[in-house]
Design a protein around this motif. Structure first.
Motif, mmCIF file in Angstrom:
data_model
loop_
_atom_site.group_PDB
_atom_site.id
_atom_site.type_symbol
_atom_site.label_atom_id
_atom_site.label_comp_id
_atom_site.label_asym_id
_atom_site.label_seq_id
_atom_site.Cartn_x
_atom_site.Cartn_y
_atom_site.Cartn_z
ATOM 1 N N VAL A 104 0.832 -1.202 0.000
ATOM 2 C CA VAL A 104 0.000 0.000 0.000
ATOM 3 C C VAL A 104 0.871 1.259 0.000
ATOM 4 C CG1 VAL A 104 -1.685 1.332 1.326
ATOM 5 C CG2 VAL A 104 -1.945 -1.150 1.099
ATOM 6 N N ALA A 105 1.935 1.252 0.812
ATOM 7 C CA ALA A 105 2.805 2.432 0.893
ATOM 8 C C ALA A 105 3.494 2.705 -0.435
ATOM 9 C CB ALA A 105 3.842 2.212 1.998
ATOM 10 N N LEU A 106 3.979 1.646 -1.099
ATOM 11 C CA LEU A 106 4.664 1.823 -2.382
ATOM 12 C C LEU A 106 3.707 2.351 -3.445
ATOM 13 C CD1 LEU A 106 7.430 1.414 -3.718
ATOM 14 C CD2 LEU A 106 6.691 -0.882 -4.378
ATOM 15 N N THR A 107 2.508 1.790 -3.481
ATOM 16 C CA THR A 107 1.516 2.249 -4.455
ATOM 17 C C THR A 107 1.091 3.693 -4.166
ATOM 18 O OG1 THR A 107 0.703 -0.024 -4.683
ATOM 19 C CG2 THR A 107 -0.704 1.737 -5.519
ATOM 20 N N ALA A 108 0.958 4.037 -2.883
ATOM 21 C CA ALA A 108 0.584 5.402 -2.517
ATOM 22 C C ALA A 108 1.684 6.389 -2.906
ATOM 23 C CB ALA A 108 0.301 5.485 -1.018
ATOM 24 N N ALA A 109 2.952 5.985 -2.717
ATOM 25 C CA ALA A 109 4.065 6.860 -3.107
ATOM 26 C C ALA A 109 4.064 7.077 -4.615
ATOM 27 C CB ALA A 109 5.381 6.250 -2.653
ATOM 28 N N ALA A 110 3.818 6.010 -5.385
ATOM 29 C CA ALA A 110 3.751 6.148 -6.839
ATOM 30 C C ALA A 110 2.601 7.057 -7.245
ATOM 31 C CB ALA A 110 3.601 4.772 -7.487
ATOM 32 N N ALA A 111 1.467 6.928 -6.557
ATOM 33 C CA ALA A 111 0.317 7.788 -6.862
ATOM 34 C C ALA A 111 0.637 9.245 -6.562
ATOM 35 C CB ALA A 111 -0.905 7.329 -6.074
ATOM 36 N N LEU A 112 1.370 9.494 -5.460
ATOM 37 C CA LEU A 112 1.741 10.872 -5.116
ATOM 38 C C LEU A 112 2.675 11.458 -6.167
ATOM 39 C CD1 LEU A 112 1.815 13.278 -3.178
ATOM 40 C CD2 LEU A 112 3.674 12.130 -1.947
ATOM 41 N N VAL A 113 3.653 10.666 -6.624
ATOM 42 C CA VAL A 113 4.578 11.134 -7.659
ATOM 43 C C VAL A 113 3.810 11.463 -8.934
ATOM 44 C CG1 VAL A 113 6.478 10.455 -9.163
ATOM 45 C CG2 VAL A 113 6.582 9.945 -6.721
ATOM 46 N N CYS A 114 2.881 10.597 -9.316
ATOM 47 C CA CYS A 114 2.084 10.845 -10.523
ATOM 48 C C CYS A 114 1.214 12.090 -10.352
ATOM 49 C CB CYS A 114 1.219 9.634 -10.841
ATOM 50 S SG CYS A 114 2.135 8.191 -11.422
ATOM 51 N N ALA A 115 0.652 12.265 -9.161
ATOM 52 C CA ALA A 115 -0.188 13.448 -8.921
ATOM 53 C C ALA A 115 0.635 14.721 -9.029
ATOM 54 C CB ALA A 115 -0.838 13.343 -7.540
ATOM 55 N N LEU A 116 1.860 14.704 -8.499
ATOM 56 C CA LEU A 116 2.733 15.871 -8.639
ATOM 57 C C LEU A 116 3.083 16.106 -10.104
ATOM 58 C CD1 LEU A 116 5.162 15.360 -5.619
ATOM 59 C CD2 LEU A 116 3.384 17.105 -5.846
ATOM 60 N N GLY A 117 3.317 15.015 -10.848
ATOM 61 C CA GLY A 117 3.605 15.157 -12.269
ATOM 62 C C GLY A 117 2.469 15.805 -13.027
ATOM 63 N N VAL A 118 1.244 15.353 -12.738
ATOM 64 C CA VAL A 118 0.074 15.945 -13.390
ATOM 65 C C VAL A 118 -0.060 17.412 -12.990
ATOM 66 C CG1 VAL A 118 -2.447 15.896 -13.518
ATOM 67 C CG2 VAL A 118 -1.149 13.753 -13.608
ATOM 68 N N GLY A 119 0.160 17.713 -11.698
ATOM 69 C CA GLY A 119 0.027 19.087 -11.233
ATOM 70 C C GLY A 119 1.029 20.021 -11.870
ATOM 71 N N PHE A 120 2.281 19.555 -12.042
ATOM 72 C CA PHE A 120 3.311 20.407 -12.631
ATOM 73 C C PHE A 120 3.271 20.404 -14.157
ATOM 74 C CE2 PHE A 120 5.599 20.092 -8.492
ATOM 75 C CZ PHE A 120 5.733 21.461 -8.277
#
Length: 370
Positions: free
Chosen positions: A177-193
């Motif tokens: 869960v932690a690894l998937t959540a970290a990947a989701a956060l990275v992707c969310a930052l990518g979309v935001g930037f």
């Protein structure tokens, strides 16, 4: 038992297509939709990283050629940024070593070898990204998973890889869960930037003058030349960060000349006229110059009535880029300062017939756009 051996167990009637494929073959090939979603997330990460690390004038790398070509006109390629090169290598290395990228991990798919279903390795992953150039031809290769039995692109077939449904099940549930959540956060930052939330821009007049041209050809008469200097600025916010595109300084010389009575029957060819413009510091250092043929369209406005012609020659000077944070992206390219020496010449029939010079033009500061 039959003569052919043990019959594989049938999937329960309520099973999904993916569950049925897993029951029969032991592996589920990723759907085209999942692959596209993962590619969009990963590319957003790369676009966001390009903007974050290098600024708006640097293009973003892509692992899927021609799918994202919005940055082909960027002032600098992504390879000019060491940080972007590192990001691209890390993304390829992560996929080669684990089968996942952040986008693939979020949607639950991985790239593996078709023989043993192990990660493809770095070199094969790089070769696969290059081979996507074949997939980009008419987009057929990227659409091929829609009808291919193993849902492969041409790059997958050439590199002996498949894309399968796979989660990091070897880890306990907490780490999964932690690894998937970290990947989701990275992707969310990518979309935001990668998506601007606010932008502004404009043109500010920072200087103007008028000079009387020195005419050296009796066939031509020229009116006083209007000189204008404009600063163009552009700001953009993505998430919490504001960045600035390289500001440009446009120097415009507005010429108006006519053929004098002394020209007689020897008409001057207006369409072959050339206007030159140079800008420098008052001491003559830092000179930049350009020339524009009147017959050209770009950068020149032309009006011709009878024996009178009017034209504007524009030279664009890149000035110091203003950013929200200091760093290596802050450049001083041809920044001539607040006092400049401007010169323009009118060339007809290959000869300079008039020149106009402003020895010292003091420029005001352009507003920052806030």
């Amino acid at each position: 038992m039959t003569s052919a051996g043990t019959v594989p167990p049938a999937a329960p009637p309520s099973a999904t297509a993916e569950e049925a494929e897993l029951t029969v073959t032991g592996v589920v090939h990723a759907s085209w939709t999942r692959r596209v979603l993962a590619a969009v997330l990963d590319q957003s990460l790369l676009v966001g990283a390009a903007w974050f690390f290098a600024g708006p004038d640097v293009g973003a790398p892509t692992l899927w050629p021609t799918l994202w070509d919005a940055d082909v006109d960027a002032a600098q390629p992504w390879t000019s940024s060491f940080a972007l090169v590192i990001v691209a290598v890390l993304l390829l290395g992560l996929q080669g070593d684990t089968g996942w990228t952040p986008g693939k991990l979020v949607v639950g798919i991985a790239v593996v070898r078709d023989g043993d279903l192990r990660p493809a390795g770095f070199l094969r992953t790089v070769a696969r990204a290059v081979f996507h150039l074949v997939d980009a031809l008419l987009m057929i290769g990227y659409l091929r998973p829609l009808w291919n039995a193993e849902r492969r692109t041409f790059a997958d077939s050439a590199m002996a890889t498949v894309v399968v449904l796979r989660h990091p099940t070897r880890l306990n549930r907490g780490w999964h869960v932690a690894l998937t959540a970290a990947a989701a956060l990275v992707c969310a930052l990518g979309v935001g930037f990668s998506i601007p939330s606010w932008s502004a821009g404009g043109v500010s007049r920072v200087g103007s003058a008028q000079c009387v041209p020195q005419v050296t050809d009796e066939r031509v008469t020229a009116e006083p030349v209007v000189v204008e200097v404009d600063d163009r600025w552009d700001r953009e916010r993505r998430l919490w960060m504001v960045r600035s595109a390289p500001d440009s300084r446009d120097v415009t010389f507005g010429w108006r000349w006519s053929q004098s009575s002394r020209a007689g029957s020897q008409a001057l060819d207006v369409e072959d006229a050339v206007l030159t413009v140079s800008a420098a510091r008052p001491d003559g250092t830092g000179t930049t110059e350009t020339e524009t043929r009147v017959g050209d369209v770009d950068g020149l406005l032309v009006q011709h009535t009878g024996s009178t012609a009017r034209a504007e020659a524009v030279v664009s000077l890149e000035t110091a880029r203003r950013t929200s944070q200091p760093g290596p992206e802050t450049v001083q390219a041809r920044a001539l300062g607040n006092e400049v020496r401007l010169t323009s010449a009118l060339v007809l029939d290959g000869e300079v017939v008039a020149t106009c010079t402003v020895d010292r033009l003091v420029l005001s500061a352009a507003p920052s756009g806030w």
